[in-house]
Design an enzyme around this catalytic site. Sequence first.
Site, mmCIF file in Angstrom:
data_model
loop_
_atom_site.group_PDB
_atom_site.id
_atom_site.type_symbol
_atom_site.label_atom_id
_atom_site.label_comp_id
_atom_site.label_asym_id
_atom_site.label_seq_id
_atom_site.Cartn_x
_atom_site.Cartn_y
_atom_site.Cartn_z
ATOM 1 N N GLY A 77 -3.312 -10.273 -23.560
ATOM 2 C CA GLY A 77 -2.945 -11.636 -23.913
ATOM 3 C C GLY A 77 -3.789 -12.683 -23.221
ATOM 4 O O GLY A 77 -4.124 -13.719 -23.809
ATOM 5 N N CYS A 344 0.932 -13.148 -12.823
ATOM 6 C CA CYS A 344 -0.483 -13.521 -12.698
ATOM 7 C C CYS A 344 -0.732 -14.409 -11.486
ATOM 8 O O CYS A 344 -1.867 -14.647 -11.110
ATOM 9 C CB CYS A 344 -0.949 -14.221 -13.967
#
Length: 404
Positions: A77, A344
């Site tokens: 993604g 992340c």
Amino acid sequence: MPIPERVYLDHAASSPVRPEVAAQVAEDLAGGLGAWANPSAQHASGRRAGALLSQARARLAAALGVDPHEVLFTSGGTEADALVVAGRARAVPGGRVVVSPIEHPAVADSAAAAAAHLGAEVITLAVDSAGRVELESVAQAVAASPGRAGASLVSVMAANNETGVVEDVAGIVERVRMASGAGPGQEGHVPVHSDAVAAVGRAPVDFHGWGLDAMSLSGHKLGGPVGVGALVLRRETLLVPPTGGGGQERGVRSGTQDVVAARALALAVELAVAEQEAEAARLGGLRRRLLEGACAVEGAHATLPDDAVCLPSTAHLWFEGVDAEALLMALDLAGVDASAGSACHAGVARPSHVALAMGLDEEAARATLRCSLGPTTTPQDVERFLRVLPEAVKAARRARASRG
């Protein structure tokens, strides 16, 4: 030494590979179907691999309700998001990149990089206290004005990866079309992209029904392996790629395609979409129980209001008098895997940018907890979490008090 049994409540970061997917990958790697060959090669082995790649593309397209030529395979993604944001900034020099303030770093940081290195102007939309984009701000951001470059892209995620709030993507697209006065293929058209990584397989996703031009998804959130994702892209949407190469994936992402991974992604998405409705009902019940029990802890608050449309798999909270790092450590020691938000930014102590955008103060934005449920989550997992949570919160408060 055996690994102690743990409660895994971080499926939004990564979900275990589904047994059916693992079995297919093992068979493919064993070489029986020839998925290891270069699918661009002209010999028989290459043609066989190319056919497998085409089949995977068609299966994934069917599961998503799109056309096969609109499916481009990526490494995940993040790459899909970055290809869209940077590709549109290169296609329209000096144009406006319009994003929401609750986007995943893959979009937010790519937009910042486009401003710093490609001359783009970044416009941030307004959101309400639930993190829902205010539609009027979309029209204002896109509307043309004298002496100002046009918008090159609007990017709003379908469902937030931290809180799980679901956006009105169709309404956002409608506002963009009204403000620009142009649809796909027409002069002045402003493409709309949605990061649907958190949404695919967990909530209904309708690329064409919403009117999107681009959409990102990732395999490892759905029971596929890490390292594969896809970008759904209308044929007429121009992206200028960051590099040259062999022209694979419509020239947007050159390089030898990973046929094994593409087949794994197709199967994982097929399975997730097929069970989405039933899993939504099951996980929605577990989410309600988790929030009810967690909010019984003193100083605990559900981040989203009751009327917010949200993913059935994500429960988001904040706690008075704690910081997320200490709370996560206490839960970890108690055998529970959870997170504060996007993995992340793991290891970086900072307030949640999503919570700040929703209007929480910095102290509350540093005290968030995301519990994300998935196929392996059981009622027993939720009850074990609720048993250890009060002591974990107390430990986190003591840790904070000791630091002054």
